[in-house]
Design an enzyme around this catalytic site. Structure first.
Site, PDB file in Angstrom:
ATOM      1  N   LYS A   1     -51.048  19.782  56.985  1.00  0.00           N
ATOM      2  CA  LYS A   1     -52.621  20.592  56.166  1.00  0.00           C
ATOM      3  C   LYS A   1     -52.819  20.957  55.612  1.00  0.00           C
ATOM      4  CE  LYS A   1     -54.955  22.406  59.292  1.00  0.00           C
ATOM      5  NZ  LYS A   1     -55.920  23.985  58.801  1.00  0.00           N
ATOM      6  N   ASN A   2     -52.069  22.384  55.696  1.00  0.00           N
ATOM      7  CA  ASN A   2     -51.994  23.382  54.971  1.00  0.00           C
ATOM      8  C   ASN A   2     -51.650  22.829  53.212  1.00  0.00           C
ATOM      9  OD1 ASN A   2     -54.030  24.154  56.397  1.00  0.00           O
ATOM     10  ND2 ASN A   2     -52.679  25.899  57.464  1.00  0.00           N
TER      11      ASN A   2
ATOM     12  N   CYS B   1     -65.396  33.437  60.732  1.00  0.00           N
ATOM     13  CA  CYS B   1     -64.774  31.902  61.479  1.00  0.00           C
ATOM     14  C   CYS B   1     -64.361  33.128  62.303  1.00  0.00           C
ATOM     15  CB  CYS B   1     -63.578  31.228  60.895  1.00  0.00           C
ATOM     16  SG  CYS B   1     -61.907  31.495  60.655  1.00  0.00           S
TER      17      CYS B   1
ATOM     18  N   ARG C   1     -62.840  36.571  56.859  1.00  0.00           N
ATOM     19  CA  ARG C   1     -62.414  36.118  55.901  1.00  0.00           C
ATOM     20  C   ARG C   1     -62.723  35.431  54.267  1.00  0.00           C
ATOM     21  NH1 ARG C   1     -59.937  31.295  58.556  1.00  0.00           N
ATOM     22  NH2 ARG C   1     -58.229  30.888  56.618  1.00  0.00           N
TER      23      ARG C   1
ATOM     24  N   ASP D   1     -49.768  31.008  62.349  1.00  0.00           N
ATOM     25  CA  ASP D   1     -50.733  29.723  62.237  1.00  0.00           C
ATOM     26  C   ASP D   1     -49.473  29.548  63.791  1.00  0.00           C
ATOM     27  OD1 ASP D   1     -51.637  28.249  59.876  1.00  0.00           O
ATOM     28  OD2 ASP D   1     -52.579  29.668  61.141  1.00  0.00           O
TER      29      ASP D   1
ATOM     30  N   ARG E   1     -58.899  18.783  63.966  1.00  0.00           N
ATOM     31  CA  ARG E   1     -58.868  19.464  62.616  1.00  0.00           C
ATOM     32  C   ARG E   1     -57.987  19.509  61.863  1.00  0.00           C
ATOM     33  NH1 ARG E   1     -61.984  24.945  61.803  1.00  0.00           N
ATOM     34  NH2 ARG E   1     -60.840  24.387  59.527  1.00  0.00           N
TER      35      ARG E   1
HETATM   36  C1  EPZ Z   1     -54.204  29.817  54.963  1.00  0.00           C
HETATM   37  O1  EPZ Z   1     -55.841  30.389  55.005  1.00  0.00           O
HETATM   38  C2  EPZ Z   1     -54.286  28.701  55.850  1.00  0.00           C
HETATM   39  N1  EPZ Z   1     -55.311  27.584  55.958  1.00  0.00           N
HETATM   40  C3  EPZ Z   1     -54.493  29.394  57.713  1.00  0.00           C
HETATM   41  O2  EPZ Z   1     -53.957  28.872  58.293  1.00  0.00           O
HETATM   42  C4  EPZ Z   1     -53.619  30.724  57.372  1.00  0.00           C
HETATM   43  O3  EPZ Z   1     -53.677  31.172  58.734  1.00  0.00           O
HETATM   44  C5  EPZ Z   1     -53.536  31.693  56.301  1.00  0.00           C
HETATM   45  O4  EPZ Z   1     -53.236  30.553  55.122  1.00  0.00           O
HETATM   46  C6  EPZ Z   1     -52.410  32.769  56.463  1.00  0.00           C
HETATM   47  O5  EPZ Z   1     -51.052  32.014  56.454  1.00  0.00           O
HETATM   48  C7  EPZ Z   1     -54.994  26.718  54.879  1.00  0.00           C
HETATM   49  O6  EPZ Z   1     -54.229  27.053  53.953  1.00  0.00           O
HETATM   50  C8  EPZ Z   1     -56.256  26.263  54.584  1.00  0.00           C
HETATM   51  P1  EPZ Z   1     -55.138  33.898  53.623  1.00  0.00           P
HETATM   52  P2  EPZ Z   1     -55.871  31.726  53.771  1.00  0.00           P
HETATM   53  O7  EPZ Z   1     -55.683  34.413  51.847  1.00  0.00           O
HETATM   54  O8  EPZ Z   1     -54.822  31.110  52.509  1.00  0.00           O
HETATM   55  C9  EPZ Z   1     -56.973  38.655  54.042  1.00  0.00           C
HETATM   56  C10 EPZ Z   1     -54.430  27.193  60.498  1.00  0.00           C
HETATM   57  O9  EPZ Z   1     -55.090  27.403  61.502  1.00  0.00           O
HETATM   58  N2  EPZ Z   1     -57.034  38.458  52.318  1.00  0.00           N
HETATM   59  O10 EPZ Z   1     -53.295  33.945  53.280  1.00  0.00           O
HETATM   60  O11 EPZ Z   1     -57.773  31.686  53.614  1.00  0.00           O
HETATM   61  C11 EPZ Z   1     -57.311  37.849  54.710  1.00  0.00           C
HETATM   62  O12 EPZ Z   1     -58.018  37.603  55.978  1.00  0.00           O
HETATM   63  C12 EPZ Z   1     -55.350  28.342  58.647  1.00  0.00           C
HETATM   64  O13 EPZ Z   1     -54.236  26.259  59.795  1.00  0.00           O
HETATM   65  C13 EPZ Z   1     -58.329  39.520  52.149  1.00  0.00           C
HETATM   66  O14 EPZ Z   1     -58.415  40.408  52.132  1.00  0.00           O
HETATM   67  O15 EPZ Z   1     -55.683  33.194  54.675  1.00  0.00           O
HETATM   68  C14 EPZ Z   1     -56.026  37.713  56.359  1.00  0.00           C
HETATM   69  O16 EPZ Z   1     -56.113  38.912  56.718  1.00  0.00           O
HETATM   70  C15 EPZ Z   1     -55.669  29.544  59.631  1.00  0.00           C
HETATM   71  N3  EPZ Z   1     -58.666  38.320  50.598  1.00  0.00           N
HETATM   72  C16 EPZ Z   1     -55.203  37.588  54.861  1.00  0.00           C
HETATM   73  O17 EPZ Z   1     -55.457  38.039  53.495  1.00  0.00           O
HETATM   74  C17 EPZ Z   1     -58.837  37.118  50.403  1.00  0.00           C
HETATM   75  O18 EPZ Z   1     -59.592  37.112  48.846  1.00  0.00           O
HETATM   76  C18 EPZ Z   1     -54.187  36.074  54.574  1.00  0.00           C
HETATM   77  O19 EPZ Z   1     -55.264  35.661  54.736  1.00  0.00           O
HETATM   78  C19 EPZ Z   1     -58.104  36.294  50.899  1.00  0.00           C
HETATM   79  C20 EPZ Z   1     -57.617  36.416  52.223  1.00  0.00           C
END
Ligand code: EPZ
Length: 433
Positions: free
Chosen positions: A22-23, A117, A122, A308, A400
């Site tokens: 998915k990701n 969420c 996020r 995840d 999802r």
């Molecule tokens: C991706 O989300 C995945 N989703 C998430 O999977 C996964 O948990 C996450 O990466 C971490 O591996 C998709 O790819 C669609 P991040 P993403 O930006 O990219 C913080 C699932 O269950 N952060 O790597 O949105 C954030 O709050 C989903 O399939 C900032 O601070 O995650 C988090 O604490 C859930 N500022 C950490 O970084 C930003 O601008 C990692 O988030 C962006 C993120």
């Protein structure tokens, strides 16, 4: 709405084929709009989030056509607008990955802020920081990110945040940089396999990218990209979920169509917990014959233990004799599943961003409610071993990210079915929230 009903106690045994990731498919679908001609994507999982992304792309004018069960043809030639509205984006946070492709292709983007969420806030500050470093002019107004990329140029960008690298921020800046004049170097880029898969697709489209899979990715901007054919990598989180199902039920599970290396941290932890795991080519087999052993887990960016898989690991430790600690370093609030697992008889308490699990011999079936994608999977796993019947409500969360989970588990011998909720359940379940 549907619910999933499970009668626990069956040992799982057999083979299950893992679907596309998915990701990986989500940002790749968004990237396809950057080409001047259609792309063909294979091994795209049939999931609600994928359907949502195709609807959002359709709204922008990018036609997505399902060719076979898991292949999609994406034709960008109808792309006629660069505004992704709130009513579509709010349904799926990954819509934020439209920012980079729209800026790359149109030099303009207006994308609704994704909002938080249940797993925590996020933020998208790293997305904005990275795109601004490419000289995009970005304002946040009325809940929308309004970006003007008419004077973008390549630059050096540091994308590390408080919780490590950001997967989708890396995806967004990498995609925008592919059509931005000059050379862009991403420092502290995300190394997840899904980023590597996206880069592979972009390179088939004609992008000049090197270093994907490391913390330093270098992109040389091109003036245009062409459509390409690509097969999405298998879903490592779906794969890990079925491995844990095998471990929890003391069974023997073979998962097909999986990249062993993408799952190494999970395999390492399951072996530490007493599982026997072997792999050959694209198949991994788990046998759980010995008693489970408690292990401690800390979630980290790839190649560390994936966030995840945190909820699923907690379900496993809930039935393992002893005390274990699971610390969440990526989303410190990602613990909605604790209260529902405790309803099934688990004994879990939260100390800051660490969960302390006192393993119990037996869980007992109950009515529980799914809250987010991976928490829902943990409840299904717990239901597989709980005594009696477990009913998991609001399974749309599951749909999802898991393709036909009840069919795949039934094929492995689980006593599981999906049934519509009664009218009364629809009301009471809603009230509980
Ligand atoms: C991706 O989300 C995945 N989703 C998430 O999977 C996964 O948990 C996450 O990466 C971490 O591996 C998709 O790819 C669609 P991040 P993403 O930006 O990219 C913080 C699932 O269950 N952060 O790597 O949105 C954030 O709050 C989903 O399939 C900032 O601070 O995650 C988090 O604490 C859930 N500022 C950490 O970084 C930003 O601008 C990692 O988030 C962006 C993120």
């Amino acid at each position: 709405m549907d619910k999933i009903v499970i009668r626990g106690g069956q040992k799982l045994s057999g083979s299950v084929r893992i679907s596309g990731a998915k990701n990986s498919a989500l940002p790749i679908l968004a990237a396809a709009m950057m080409a001047d001609s259609p792309s063909i994507l294979h091994n795209v999982p049939a999931l609600k989030d994928i359907q949502t992304m195709m609807e959002v792309l359709g709204f922008l004018g990018v036609q997505c056509e399902k060719m076979e069960p898991n292949s999609v043809r994406v034709d960008p030639n109808g792309l006629h607008q660069f505004k992704a509205p709130y009513n579509l984006v709010r349904r799926m946070r990954a819509s934020v990955s439209l920012l980079g492709p729209l800026l790359g292709k149109f030099k303009r983007a207006v994308v609704s802020m994704p909002g938080g969420c249940v797993i925590g806030p996020r933020p998208i500050d790293l997305h904005i920081k990275g795109l601004s470093a490419l000289n995009a002019k970005i304002q946040v107004e009325h809940g929308y990110v309004v970006a003007d990329g008419t004077s973008m140029r390549g630059s050096d960008v540091f994308l590390g945040g408080r919780f490590g690298s950001s997967v989708l921020a890396t995806a967004n800046v990498m995609m925008a940089a592919c059509l931005t004049p000059g050379v862009t170097t991403l420092e502290s880029a995300a190394c997840e396999p899904e980023i590597v898969d996206l880069a592979q697709f972009l390179k088939k489209m004609g992008a000049q990218i090197e270093g994907e899979g490391t913390h330093v990715i270098r992109i040389e901007g091109q003036t245009s990209l062409k459509g390409a054919e690509h097969t999405v990598i298998p879903d490592r989180i779906e794969a890990g979920t079925y491995l844990i199902a095998g471990a929890m039920t003391g069974g023997r599970v073979e998962i097909q169509n999986v990249h062993y290396r993408h799952l190494f941290a999970v395999i390492d932890k399951l072996r530490e917990a007493g599982a026997y795991i072997e792999s050959r080519q694209d198949t991994i087999t788990l046998r759980q014959e010995d008693p489970l052993k408690v292990v401690d887990v800390i979630t980290l960016p790839y190649p560390g233990f994936p966030t995840d898989m945190q909820a699923q690991m907690m379900a496993l430790m809930s039935i393992t004799d002893g005390i274990s600690v699971i610390t969440e370093k990526i989303y410190p609030e990602r613990f909605m599943h604790i209260s529902e697992l405790n309803r099934l008889g688990a004994k879990i308490s939260l100390e800051g961003s660490s969960a302390v699990i006192v393993g119990r011999k037996k869980l007992s079936g109950a009515q529980v409610m799914a809250s987010d994608l991976r928490a829902s999977a943990a409840l299904i796993l717990a239901g597989l071993v709980a005594e009696g019947e477990t009913q998991v409500h609001r399974v749309y969360h599951l749909d999802r990210g898991y393709e036909r989970i009840e069919e795949k588990l039934r094929k492995l011998g689980a006593d599981i079915e999906r049934v519509p909720e009664t009218q009364e359940e629809k009301v009471t379940v809603g009230e509980e929230l």
